[in-house]
Design an enzyme around this catalytic site. Structure first.
Site, PDB file in Angstrom:
ATOM      1  N   ASN A  11       0.858  -1.192   0.000  1.00 12.55           N
ATOM      2  CA  ASN A  11       0.000   0.000   0.000  1.00 12.55           C
ATOM      3  C   ASN A  11       0.897   1.246   0.000  1.00 12.55           C
ATOM      4  O   ASN A  11       1.479   1.577   1.022  1.00 12.55           O
ATOM      5  CB  ASN A  11      -0.877  -0.063   1.264  1.00 12.55           C
ATOM      6  CG  ASN A  11      -1.679   1.197   1.504  1.00 12.55           C
ATOM      7  OD1 ASN A  11      -1.796   2.058   0.623  1.00 12.55           O
ATOM      8  ND2 ASN A  11      -2.234   1.309   2.696  1.00 12.55           N
ATOM      9  N   TRP A  12       0.988   1.885  -1.146  1.00 15.09           N
ATOM     10  CA  TRP A  12       1.861   3.071  -1.252  1.00 15.09           C
ATOM     11  C   TRP A  12       1.331   4.235  -0.407  1.00 15.09           C
ATOM     12  O   TRP A  12       2.045   5.168  -0.122  1.00 15.09           O
ATOM     13  CB  TRP A  12       1.905   3.558  -2.698  1.00 15.09           C
ATOM     14  CG  TRP A  12       2.749   2.785  -3.645  1.00 15.09           C
ATOM     15  CD1 TRP A  12       3.003   1.442  -3.644  1.00 15.09           C
ATOM     16  CD2 TRP A  12       3.443   3.330  -4.781  1.00 15.09           C
ATOM     17  NE1 TRP A  12       3.817   1.129  -4.713  1.00 15.09           N
ATOM     18  CE2 TRP A  12       4.089   2.252  -5.423  1.00 15.09           C
ATOM     19  CE3 TRP A  12       3.561   4.606  -5.323  1.00 15.09           C
ATOM     20  CZ2 TRP A  12       4.863   2.431  -6.573  1.00 15.09           C
ATOM     21  CZ3 TRP A  12       4.313   4.789  -6.476  1.00 15.09           C
ATOM     22  CH2 TRP A  12       4.966   3.707  -7.082  1.00 15.09           C
ATOM     23  N   LYS A  13       0.038   4.197  -0.073  1.00 15.79           N
ATOM     24  CA  LYS A  13      -0.628   5.368   0.537  1.00 15.79           C
ATOM     25  C   LYS A  13      -0.383   6.589  -0.372  1.00 15.79           C
ATOM     26  O   LYS A  13      -0.262   6.420  -1.577  1.00 15.79           O
ATOM     27  CB  LYS A  13      -0.141   5.583   1.967  1.00 15.79           C
ATOM     28  CG  LYS A  13      -0.216   4.308   2.804  1.00 15.79           C
ATOM     29  CD  LYS A  13       0.004   4.533   4.256  1.00 15.79           C
ATOM     30  CE  LYS A  13      -0.128   3.210   4.999  1.00 15.79           C
ATOM     31  NZ  LYS A  13      -0.018   3.351   6.450  1.00 15.79           N
ATOM     32  N   HIS A  98      -9.425   1.273   5.108  1.00 12.98           N
ATOM     33  CA  HIS A  98      -8.143   1.426   5.806  1.00 12.98           C
ATOM     34  C   HIS A  98      -8.350   2.326   7.027  1.00 12.98           C
ATOM     35  O   HIS A  98      -9.136   3.269   6.988  1.00 12.98           O
ATOM     36  CB  HIS A  98      -7.090   2.024   4.872  1.00 12.98           C
ATOM     37  CG  HIS A  98      -5.722   1.979   5.475  1.00 12.98           C
ATOM     38  ND1 HIS A  98      -5.299   2.902   6.396  1.00 12.98           N
ATOM     39  CD2 HIS A  98      -4.711   1.092   5.330  1.00 12.98           C
ATOM     40  CE1 HIS A  98      -4.069   2.583   6.783  1.00 12.98           C
ATOM     41  NE2 HIS A  98      -3.690   1.494   6.149  1.00 12.98           N
ATOM     42  N   GLU A 100      -6.718   4.648   8.257  1.00 13.76           N
ATOM     43  CA  GLU A 100      -6.510   6.095   8.052  1.00 13.76           C
ATOM     44  C   GLU A 100      -7.787   6.737   7.528  1.00 13.76           C
ATOM     45  O   GLU A 100      -8.132   7.866   7.889  1.00 13.76           O
ATOM     46  CB  GLU A 100      -5.323   6.314   7.098  1.00 13.76           C
ATOM     47  CG  GLU A 100      -4.004   6.029   7.798  1.00 13.76           C
ATOM     48  CD  GLU A 100      -2.891   5.513   6.901  1.00 13.76           C
ATOM     49  OE1 GLU A 100      -3.016   5.609   5.660  1.00 13.76           O
ATOM     50  OE2 GLU A 100      -1.897   4.998   7.447  1.00 13.76           O
ATOM     51  N   GLU A 166      -5.276  -5.029  10.781  1.00 16.71           N
ATOM     52  CA  GLU A 166      -4.238  -4.026  10.995  1.00 16.71           C
ATOM     53  C   GLU A 166      -4.527  -3.278  12.297  1.00 16.71           C
ATOM     54  O   GLU A 166      -5.309  -2.304  12.297  1.00 16.71           O
ATOM     55  CB  GLU A 166      -4.226  -3.011   9.850  1.00 16.71           C
ATOM     56  CG  GLU A 166      -3.944  -3.615   8.494  1.00 16.71           C
ATOM     57  CD  GLU A 166      -3.377  -2.573   7.542  1.00 16.71           C
ATOM     58  OE1 GLU A 166      -2.240  -2.751   7.110  1.00 16.71           O
ATOM     59  OE2 GLU A 166      -4.059  -1.576   7.263  1.00 16.71           O
ATOM     60  N   GLY A 172       2.499   2.371  10.974  1.00 17.89           N
ATOM     61  CA  GLY A 172       3.304   3.583  10.826  1.00 17.89           C
ATOM     62  C   GLY A 172       4.328   3.808  11.924  1.00 17.89           C
ATOM     63  O   GLY A 172       5.015   4.829  11.926  1.00 17.89           O
ATOM     64  N   SER A 211       3.425  -2.264  10.384  1.00 20.78           N
ATOM     65  CA  SER A 211       4.874  -2.334  10.629  1.00 20.78           C
ATOM     66  C   SER A 211       5.517  -3.657  10.208  1.00 20.78           C
ATOM     67  O   SER A 211       6.474  -4.112  10.831  1.00 20.78           O
ATOM     68  CB  SER A 211       5.196  -2.025  12.097  1.00 20.78           C
ATOM     69  OG  SER A 211       4.857  -0.686  12.389  1.00 20.78           O
ATOM     70  N   GLY A 232       2.866  -1.238   4.332  1.00 15.10           N
ATOM     71  CA  GLY A 232       2.885   0.190   4.016  1.00 15.10           C
ATOM     72  C   GLY A 232       4.290   0.635   3.641  1.00 15.10           C
ATOM     73  O   GLY A 232       4.772   0.357   2.541  1.00 15.10           O
TER      74      GLY A 232
HETATM   75  P1  PGA Z   1       2.974   0.312   7.733  1.00 19.06           P
HETATM   76  O1  PGA Z   1       1.491   0.541   7.178  1.00 19.06           O
HETATM   77  O2  PGA Z   1       3.473  -0.978   7.139  1.00 19.06           O
HETATM   78  O3  PGA Z   1       3.772   1.493   7.257  1.00 19.06           O
HETATM   79  O4  PGA Z   1       2.890   0.244   9.231  1.00 19.06           O
HETATM   80  C1  PGA Z   1       0.638  -0.556   7.005  1.00 19.06           C
HETATM   81  C2  PGA Z   1      -0.708  -0.093   6.499  1.00 19.06           C
HETATM   82  O5  PGA Z   1      -1.216   0.933   6.967  1.00 19.06           O
HETATM   83  O6  PGA Z   1      -1.314  -0.738   5.602  1.00 19.06           O
END
Ligand code: PGA
Length: 252
Positions: A11-13, A98, A100, A166, A172, A211, A232
């Protein structure tokens, strides 16, 4: 791992530019034959989906969106992208719900389910994200919260469905749950999927996300009930992402 084919999704976000798509040929080189044994999905920002497909060429890597509209038909929805448009641009997966988006944009379980249904209607496999906050875990409510999210945000039809567990507090940063905590919640998700879909729920892959990196992937991917990972930060560089793909059971 269950008997399901491992799935590693990146997931590039809201990171990167067109130039970052150059990581894709490197990913293909570094993963090699593992691409026939592990399903790999890259989810760049929507404007780069079509270009990502072009960089993938004939390699066995799928492309996914990071969100879609709950509305399937063409409509007056400025700024929204429909699941059908993502599919048209070359996507075959889409992440929905997600954390976020749930926390920053107030997305509810009901909206996430509508998006997952829209994904299905367009022929995309939805990756539905669930996970508890730090406060919910501290209250001993992690299992209850995740079960309720699975019940209310998964689509009516489980075809192609993927669920990503998640924990919000693991995203993050640099903390991950213990193997026991991950196994426990994956068991909760599996039980809820069986309750909701019966036998068809057994084919739904359950990813762990939060993570995951090149160092901890092997241990996480070996945990009972973990069918892959949603990655991520560590998906942005081919060297890290390919190491995670190669860490999946049976990849080599
Ligand atoms: P992260 O994000 O691997 O940077 O912790 C994972 C995600 O939000 O899908």
């Amino acid at each position: 791992m269950s008997g399901l084919k491992p799935l590693i999704a990146g997931n590039w976000k809201m990171h990167g530019r067109r130039a970052n798509l150059e990581e894709i040929p490197a990913l293909i080189r570094e993963t090699g034959a593992a691409l026939s044994r592990v399903e790999v999905v890259v989810c760049p920002p929507a404007p780069y989906i079509e270009a990502a497909r072009a960089h993938i060429g004939g390699a066995a890597i799928a492309v996914g969106g990071q969100d879609c509209s709950p509305v399937s038909a063409d409509a007056a929805r400025t700024g929204e992208v429909s699941a059908g448009m993502l599919r048209d641009a070359g996507a075959s997966f889409v992440i929905v719900g997600h954390s976020e988006r749930r926390s920053l944009l107030g997305e509810t379980d009901d909206l996430v389910r509508q998006k997952a249904n829209a994904a299905n209607a367009a022929g995309l496999a939805p990756i539905v994200c669930v996970g508890e906050t730090q406060a919910q875990r501290a209250d001993g409510k992690a299992a209850e919260v995740v079960a309720a999210q699975v019940a209310a945000s998964t689509p009516d039809d489980p075809a192609g469905l993927v669920v990503a567990y998640e924990p919000v507090w693991a995203i993050g940063g640099d903390r991950t749950p213990t193997a026991e905590e991950i196994a426990e919640i994956h068991g909760v998700v599996r039980a809820e999927l069986s309750r909701r879909y019966g036998k068809a729920g057994e084919a739904v892959r359950i990813l762990y996300g939060g993570s995951v990196n090149a160092k901890n992937a092997k241990e996480i991917l070996a945990i009972d009930g973990v069918d892959g990972a949603l990655v991520g930060r560590a998906c942005l560089k081919a060297a890290d992402f390919s190491a995670i793909v190669l860490a999946a059971p049976g990849a080599r």
